[in-house]
Design a protein around this motif. Structure first.
Motif, PDB file in Angstrom:
ATOM      1  N   VAL A  35      36.835  52.645  33.603  1.00  0.00           N
ATOM      2  CA  VAL A  35      37.293  52.544  35.001  1.00  0.00           C
ATOM      3  C   VAL A  35      37.903  51.162  35.270  1.00  0.00           C
ATOM      4  O   VAL A  35      38.947  51.032  35.898  1.00  0.00           O
ATOM      5  N   ILE A  36      37.225  50.128  34.755  1.00  0.00           N
ATOM      6  CA  ILE A  36      37.694  48.754  34.989  1.00  0.00           C
ATOM      7  C   ILE A  36      39.064  48.539  34.340  1.00  0.00           C
ATOM      8  O   ILE A  36      39.996  48.031  34.971  1.00  0.00           O
ATOM      9  N   VAL A  37      39.183  48.951  33.074  1.00  0.00           N
ATOM     10  CA  VAL A  37      40.383  48.587  32.308  1.00  0.00           C
ATOM     11  C   VAL A  37      41.516  49.572  32.532  1.00  0.00           C
ATOM     12  O   VAL A  37      42.678  49.191  32.556  1.00  0.00           O
ATOM     13  N   SER A  38      41.192  50.877  32.686  1.00  0.00           N
ATOM     14  CA  SER A  38      42.329  51.806  32.763  1.00  0.00           C
ATOM     15  C   SER A  38      42.347  52.656  34.016  1.00  0.00           C
ATOM     16  O   SER A  38      42.788  53.781  33.993  1.00  0.00           O
TER      17      SER A  38
ATOM     18  N   GLY B 124      41.352  47.888  44.782  1.00  0.00           N
ATOM     19  CA  GLY B 124      40.760  48.897  43.913  1.00  0.00           C
ATOM     20  C   GLY B 124      39.275  48.674  43.773  1.00  0.00           C
ATOM     21  O   GLY B 124      38.803  47.544  43.810  1.00  0.00           O
ATOM     22  N   ILE B 125      38.534  49.777  43.631  1.00  0.00           N
ATOM     23  CA  ILE B 125      37.089  49.676  43.440  1.00  0.00           C
ATOM     24  C   ILE B 125      36.783  50.185  42.033  1.00  0.00           C
ATOM     25  O   ILE B 125      37.048  51.341  41.708  1.00  0.00           O
ATOM     26  N   ALA B 126      36.255  49.297  41.210  1.00  0.00           N
ATOM     27  CA  ALA B 126      35.885  49.679  39.852  1.00  0.00           C
ATOM     28  C   ALA B 126      34.372  49.935  39.834  1.00  0.00           C
ATOM     29  O   ALA B 126      33.799  50.314  40.848  1.00  0.00           O
ATOM     30  N   VAL B 127      33.735  49.738  38.701  1.00  0.00           N
ATOM     31  CA  VAL B 127      32.282  49.874  38.619  1.00  0.00           C
ATOM     32  C   VAL B 127      31.710  48.468  38.534  1.00  0.00           C
ATOM     33  O   VAL B 127      31.978  47.738  37.591  1.00  0.00           O
ATOM     34  N   GLY B 128      30.952  48.082  39.556  1.00  0.00           N
ATOM     35  CA  GLY B 128      30.342  46.753  39.535  1.00  0.00           C
ATOM     36  C   GLY B 128      31.284  45.643  39.977  1.00  0.00           C
ATOM     37  O   GLY B 128      30.903  44.492  40.008  1.00  0.00           O
ATOM     38  N   MET B 129      32.520  45.989  40.313  1.00  0.00           N
ATOM     39  CA  MET B 129      33.455  44.966  40.813  1.00  0.00           C
ATOM     40  C   MET B 129      34.575  45.646  41.590  1.00  0.00           C
ATOM     41  O   MET B 129      34.812  46.845  41.430  1.00  0.00           O
ATOM     42  N   ALA B 130      35.214  44.867  42.437  1.00  0.00           N
ATOM     43  CA  ALA B 130      36.335  45.397  43.223  1.00  0.00           C
ATOM     44  C   ALA B 130      37.402  44.329  43.302  1.00  0.00           C
ATOM     45  O   ALA B 130      37.140  43.153  43.046  1.00  0.00           O
ATOM     46  N   THR B 131      38.600  44.748  43.670  1.00  0.00           N
ATOM     47  CA  THR B 131      39.679  43.769  43.866  1.00  0.00           C
ATOM     48  C   THR B 131      40.352  44.065  45.202  1.00  0.00           C
ATOM     49  O   THR B 131      40.399  45.217  45.634  1.00  0.00           O
ATOM     50  N   ASN B 132      40.804  43.032  45.867  1.00  0.00           N
ATOM     51  CA  ASN B 132      41.532  43.182  47.132  1.00  0.00           C
ATOM     52  C   ASN B 132      42.473  41.993  47.253  1.00  0.00           C
ATOM     53  O   ASN B 132      42.064  40.906  47.637  1.00  0.00           O
ATOM     54  N   MET B 133      43.718  42.202  46.871  1.00  0.00           N
ATOM     55  CA  MET B 133      44.673  41.091  46.841  1.00  0.00           C
ATOM     56  C   MET B 133      45.726  41.289  47.921  1.00  0.00           C
ATOM     57  O   MET B 133      46.218  42.393  48.123  1.00  0.00           O
ATOM     58  N   ALA B 134      46.034  40.205  48.613  1.00  0.00           N
ATOM     59  CA  ALA B 134      46.946  40.284  49.759  1.00  0.00           C
ATOM     60  C   ALA B 134      48.402  40.240  49.298  1.00  0.00           C
ATOM     61  O   ALA B 134      48.715  39.612  48.289  1.00  0.00           O
ATOM     62  N   PRO B 135      49.284  40.892  50.053  1.00  0.00           N
ATOM     63  CA  PRO B 135      50.722  40.777  49.757  1.00  0.00           C
ATOM     64  C   PRO B 135      51.281  39.447  50.280  1.00  0.00           C
ATOM     65  O   PRO B 135      50.720  38.852  51.201  1.00  0.00           O
ATOM     66  N   HIS B 136      52.359  38.984  49.660  1.00  0.00           N
ATOM     67  CA  HIS B 136      52.997  37.723  50.064  1.00  0.00           C
ATOM     68  C   HIS B 136      54.508  37.913  50.168  1.00  0.00           C
ATOM     69  O   HIS B 136      55.043  38.922  49.721  1.00  0.00           O
ATOM     70  N   ASN B 137      55.153  36.918  50.736  1.00  0.00           N
ATOM     71  CA  ASN B 137      56.604  36.979  50.902  1.00  0.00           C
ATOM     72  C   ASN B 137      57.303  36.638  49.581  1.00  0.00           C
ATOM     73  O   ASN B 137      56.962  35.642  48.932  1.00  0.00           O
TER      74      ASN B 137
ATOM     75  N   ASN C 188      39.939  39.116  47.435  1.00  0.00           N
ATOM     76  CA  ASN C 188      39.114  38.998  46.232  1.00  0.00           C
ATOM     77  C   ASN C 188      40.052  39.214  45.044  1.00  0.00           C
ATOM     78  O   ASN C 188      40.333  40.348  44.663  1.00  0.00           O
ATOM     79  N   ASN C 189      40.590  38.121  44.538  1.00  0.00           N
ATOM     80  CA  ASN C 189      41.629  38.222  43.505  1.00  0.00           C
ATOM     81  C   ASN C 189      41.019  38.477  42.126  1.00  0.00           C
ATOM     82  O   ASN C 189      40.750  37.543  41.399  1.00  0.00           O
ATOM     83  N   ILE C 190      40.824  39.756  41.796  1.00  0.00           N
ATOM     84  CA  ILE C 190      40.346  40.080  40.444  1.00  0.00           C
ATOM     85  C   ILE C 190      41.412  40.933  39.764  1.00  0.00           C
ATOM     86  O   ILE C 190      41.857  41.940  40.311  1.00  0.00           O
ATOM     87  N   ALA C 191      41.840  40.500  38.577  1.00  0.00           N
ATOM     88  CA  ALA C 191      42.852  41.251  37.821  1.00  0.00           C
ATOM     89  C   ALA C 191      42.501  41.161  36.339  1.00  0.00           C
ATOM     90  O   ALA C 191      41.669  40.347  35.922  1.00  0.00           O
TER      91      ALA C 191
ATOM     92  N   VAL D  15      43.062  40.055  32.739  1.00  0.00           N
ATOM     93  CA  VAL D  15      43.748  39.036  31.940  1.00  0.00           C
ATOM     94  C   VAL D  15      43.393  39.326  30.480  1.00  0.00           C
ATOM     95  O   VAL D  15      42.219  39.248  30.103  1.00  0.00           O
ATOM     96  N   LYS D  16      44.414  39.697  29.705  1.00  0.00           N
ATOM     97  CA  LYS D  16      44.191  40.096  28.296  1.00  0.00           C
ATOM     98  C   LYS D  16      43.092  41.168  28.206  1.00  0.00           C
ATOM     99  O   LYS D  16      42.203  41.109  27.360  1.00  0.00           O
ATOM    100  N   GLY D  17      43.141  42.117  29.140  1.00  0.00           N
ATOM    101  CA  GLY D  17      42.221  43.255  29.099  1.00  0.00           C
ATOM    102  C   GLY D  17      40.855  43.003  29.699  1.00  0.00           C
ATOM    103  O   GLY D  17      40.021  43.896  29.745  1.00  0.00           O
ATOM    104  N   LYS D  18      40.606  41.771  30.186  1.00  0.00           N
ATOM    105  CA  LYS D  18      39.282  41.479  30.760  1.00  0.00           C
ATOM    106  C   LYS D  18      39.436  41.100  32.235  1.00  0.00           C
ATOM    107  O   LYS D  18      40.349  40.354  32.587  1.00  0.00           O
ATOM    108  N   PRO D  19      38.507  41.577  33.085  1.00  0.00           N
ATOM    109  CA  PRO D  19      38.608  41.221  34.511  1.00  0.00           C
ATOM    110  C   PRO D  19      38.290  39.745  34.735  1.00  0.00           C
ATOM    111  O   PRO D  19      37.364  39.204  34.136  1.00  0.00           O
ATOM    112  N   LYS D  20      39.092  39.116  35.618  1.00  0.00           N
ATOM    113  CA  LYS D  20      38.906  37.685  35.854  1.00  0.00           C
ATOM    114  C   LYS D  20      39.272  37.369  37.303  1.00  0.00           C
ATOM    115  O   LYS D  20      40.212  37.954  37.846  1.00  0.00           O
TER     116      LYS D  20
END
Length: 876
Positions: free
Chosen positions: A28-31, A173-186, A331-334, A336-341
């Motif tokens: 779920v996290i990676v794909s 996005g909501i993964a398992v044990g972590m979530a991400t919420n990144m804002a849009p910018h200009n 919550n900027n989680i993305a 990086v080389k296949g690992k959440p950071k």
């Protein structure tokens, strides 16, 4: 019982659950749920774009049925439900969901009210032009490909995007044990920040924030407060408060709050329904009706208020209880080389630049490989068809060969060609063997060699590669960059939006009934003394102008009420109106009590400047002669509901307030024509809660009309004006310095002809005078037209009033001598200070008598003044 030949392997259920759940969560996290830091896409979005790329539905082709696109993506790349693909594609087409939509939808793709899109069999789609930049150079081996779910096809693991998609479109996005919420910018701001990073890899996040100021949401709105933005940029986590964009209007004779932009991800219909419930439950009183007037031109929600409701109070309740104010938790989680950071602003930019750098290397290597392959073939052509003799020999070999393979081997042996070169010659059309074609081949070979040299230089030269990244980004900015939609209300923060607002000089007018507006100073006409005025403002029945204030857009206005409270506004926050406009009710702008009235204002510079607020003081005067001095620092922290500025005793009220620097002299004038002068240091500084001390001792029936603060005794003179149009200027030195609390001396000889004193002002020859009559007429003149005369006189007639009219207010402006007689003159004012007094009357425009008559009256008055001066006496 188990069957013969079967083998059962006992497994510990705890271990099995542990390993299965970890496998599931990683999947779920990676794909599924998290975007890749490089292209900002989750797998489903990447597959939708790649599926559309494969179908060739580009922005310049015709639309294709959504069901066809979804079917293609499902069958080839995404083995999940069809709704997961269609819902993702729909969101990619919604301009209120994505700051820069990637899909161009035709048909019903939903709405801000949460309406669902039409079924995929009814809608059509194609790629947006900006998506070409995400997919560009996908065919140049710029990114790695992987097998699809059944190993029958290849799909890209990442897009070679030129758009910093993670920054500009954000994601959640909501993964398992972590979530991400990144804002849009200009996009324009993001590209400027990326270019700044390329120029200086050690750049600080604060310096990056000079370019990328804050998130920029597709639905606009206002970011309220800046701390959350700063946290998000520095740490990757922060809470950003979002507010709707609101203005006040009058609708069907009632005050109305009108919303034109709502916060990001708010469902408009649900918000309105919830607000209606709160009104019904009387949690939000004062709302008469809610209407959704949105149409294809834009969003518009009208909250019509009851007659006794104070708009600002209702608005604050709407912010508190409804989605007119929401928060966006960054919550900027993305991956990086296949690992959440977790990533801060600089991390996101760094990884994007690294990705672009890799894409440019791989693209250049691919182009170099293709160029070398072509150069190799061209070298073969030139060996064989360089001369007529060699060409004839090649043709003979081909003609006399039994099979193509024999011909190929014959050419290889004869001309020392490679197999590829020999095959290319066999594939040549006869037309290419003419002399003209040979020249073309030579020219092409030269071009290819130049290109090879250039590509090799790119691969050998890192600074050049970074320059290419910058050039391509600036091209993208040129094509797709736009203005930011979300405003930022720094609400007393360190940064400000003053850069956007021109620092013009404006006139603020406040009427007796509390209507305020900001007007460009150039709208007022400059005239000679005694001229006919022009209509200053249209006011309601029984209303009249009470205050005129000159200021510049970037300054603060402090408002002091007769009950002794203080409120704040930035000048640019005051609504603009023409000279004849009525203005906006001040209750709509500040939370003033319904039975209170503004009596004084102070125009100050930036209240965040610690040194400035410490060295300046506020001096206040009440109608009964009480004076109070407090440091400006006590008023430097604006509060929405105002603060207590001075304690007011019974039967008294605040009359005026002035800003002082500690070295000034204070003069207080009364209705009966008395005036006192004493140094500012005689008034000791007290706290905000104190009552104050005696400034002047009044006789029975007398009251204070005003106070001035003199900083330059030699240059400034004292102007006093009476209600029947008499006024004069007197040197400050004519008023001797006494102690605070005395009775004062005569400042204007009050008679029935002059009427009571209504205003005192400190002026110089360079100043202009604006006079407003109770009938609403405004006249401006140069101060040098009023001569300086003795203290104990009744002055000269400064304005010829029609019968029954009286002066209501005077105000000071600095004049621009070169254009003094012109209409619509732009008057610059560095340090204007205005003050005025109460008035009554209608809105008639008076017709003032001619200059000749005025001069005759003045001569008689001058004779009378000389007589009074001869036997004038002082009173202490």
């Amino acid at each position: 019982m188990h069957k013969e030949g079967e083998r059962l392997i006992p497994i510990n259920i705890v271990d099995e659950m542990k390993s299965s759940y970890i496998d599931y969560s990683m999947s779920v996290i990676v794909s599924r749920a998290l975007p890749d830091v490089r292209d900002g896409l989750k797998p489903v979005h990447r597959r939708v774009l790649y599926g559309m790329y494969g179908l060739g539905v580009f922005s310049n082709r015709k639309y294709l049925k959504s069901a066809r696109i979804v079917g293609d993506v499902l069958g080839k790349y995404h083995p999940h439900g069809d709704s997961s693909v269609y819902d993702a594609m729909v969101r990619m087409a919604q301009p209120w969901s994505l700051r820069y939509p990637q899909v161009d939808g035709q048909g019903n793709f939903g709405s801000m009210d949460g309406d669902p899109p039409a079924a995929m069999r009814y809608t059509e789609a194609r790629l947006k032009k900006i998506s070409d930049e995400i997919l560009s150079e996908l065919d140049k081996e710029t990114v790695d490909f992987q097998n699809n779910f059944d190993d029958s096809l290849q799909e890209p693991t990442v897009m070679p995007t030129k758009i910093p998609n993670l920054l500009v479109n954000g994601t959640s996005g909501i993964a398992v044990g972590m979530a991400t919420n990144m804002a849009p910018h200009n996009l324009s701001e993001a590209i400027d920040a990326i270019c700044a990073y390329i120029d200086d890899k050690e750049i600080s996040i604060d310096d990056l924030m000079k370019h990328i100021i804050a998130p920029d949401f597709p639905t606009g709105g206002i970011i309220y407060g800046y701390d959350g933005v700063r946290d998000a940029f520095h740490t990757g986590r922060g809470r950003i408060v979002l507010r709707a964009k609101v203005n006040f209007e009058e609708s069907h004779g009632r005050n109305a709050i009108v919303v034109t932009e709502i916060p990001y991800q708010v469902n408009k219909a649900e918000m309105i329904a919830r607000t209606a419930e709160l009104v019904k439950e009387e949690k939000i009183p004062g709302i008469h009706e809610i209407r959704d007037e949105s149409d294809r031109k834009g969003l518009r929600i009208v909250y019509e208020l009851k007659n006794d409701a104070i708009p600002n109070v209702i608005l604050n309740m709407l912010y508190k209880y409804t989605s007119l104010q929401t928060s966006f938790s960054v919550n900027n989680i993305a991956l990086v080389k296949g690992k959440p950071k977790q990533l801060n602003l600089k991390d996101i930019i760094r990884y994007f630049v690294e990705h672009r750098h890799e894409v440019i290397i791989r693209r250049t290597e691919y182009e170099l490989k293709k160029a070398r392959e072509r150069a190799h073939i061209l070298e073969g052509f030139m060996k064989v068809i360089a001369t007529q003799e060699s060409l004839d020999k090649a043709i003979a070999i081909i003609r006399h060969s039994a099979t193509p393979q024999d011909a190929k081997e014959g050419l290889i042996t004869e001309f020392e060609l490679s197999e590829i070169q020999a095959q290319a010659i066999l594939d040549l059309r006869l037309a290419r063997l003419t002399g003209m074609e040979l020249d073309k081949i030579r020219a092409e070979y030269e071009d290819i060699m130049r290109l090879i040299h250039d590509l090799e230089d790119i691969l050998a030269n890192e600074p050049r590669r970074y320059q290419i990244i910058k050039d391509e980004l600036l091209e993208v900015k040129e094509k797709y960059g736009d203005e930011r939609r979300t405003e930022i209300d720094y609400s007393g923060g360190e940064m400000s939006i003053e850069d956007i607002i021109p620092n013009e000089t404006v006139v603020l007018t406040i009427s007796h009934a509390g209507y305020i507006k900001r007007t460009s100073l150039s709208e007022y006409k400059v005239q000679s003394r005694g001229g006919v005025g022009n209509k200053a403002a249209s006011t309601r029945d029984e209303d009249f102008l009470e205050y005129i204030v000159s200021a510049t857009n970037h300054q603060y206005m402090l408002f002091f009420t007769e009950k002794g409270r203080c409120y704040w506004l930035r000048v640019f926050e005051i609504p603009e109106g023409s000279r004849t406009a009525k203005g906006r009710a001040i209750q709509n702008l500040i939370n003033i009590e319904p039975d209170d009235k503004i009596k004084a204002y102070i125009r100050t510079n930036d209240l965040k400047d610690a040194e400035y607020v410490k060295q300046m003081s506020v001096v206040m005067i009440t109608r009964n002669g009480t004076i109070k001095k407090t440091s400006l620092e006590a008023y430097s922290r604006p509060r929405v509901n105002g603060i207590n500025a001075i304690e007011i005793r019974e039967n008294d009220q605040l009359l005026g307030a002035r800003l002082t620097d500690g070295d000034s002299q204070i003069m207080i004038a009364t209705k009966n024509g008395k005036c006192i002068r004493f140094p500012e240091e005689k008034v000791r500084e007290v706290g905000r809660g104190s009552i104050g001390v005696r400034g002047i001792t009044l006789e029975d029936g007398d009251e204070v009309v005003g106070m001035i603060v003199v900083t330059d005794v030699d240059k400034e003179s004292v102007l006093v004006v009476s209600e029947k149009g008499y006024g004069k200027r007197t040197a400050v030195e004519d008023y001797r310095i006494t102690n605070r609390g005395g009775k004062g001396v005569i400042t204007l000889n009050i008679t029935e002809k002059t009427g009571n004193l209504i205003a005192i002002q400190n002026v110089t020859d360079e100043d202009g005078l604006m006079i407003i009559n109770k009938s609403g007429v405004a006249i401006r003149m140069g101060m040098d037209e009023i001569r300086v005369m003795g203290r104990n006189t009744q002055g000269v007639r400064v304005i010829n009033l029609k019968k029954g009219d009286e002066i209501a207010a005077i105000a000071k402006v600095e004049m621009d001598k070169e254009v003094e007689e012109e209409e619509n003159t732009s008057v610059d004012s560095d340090n204007p200070e205005f003050k005025s007094a109460p008035q009554t009357g209608d809105n008639a425009v008076s017709n003032i008598g001619n200059e000749q008559e005025l001069r005759k009256i003045e001569d008689e008055e001058a004779e009378e003044n000389r007589r009074i001066e001869d036997d004038g006496s002082d009173e202490e």
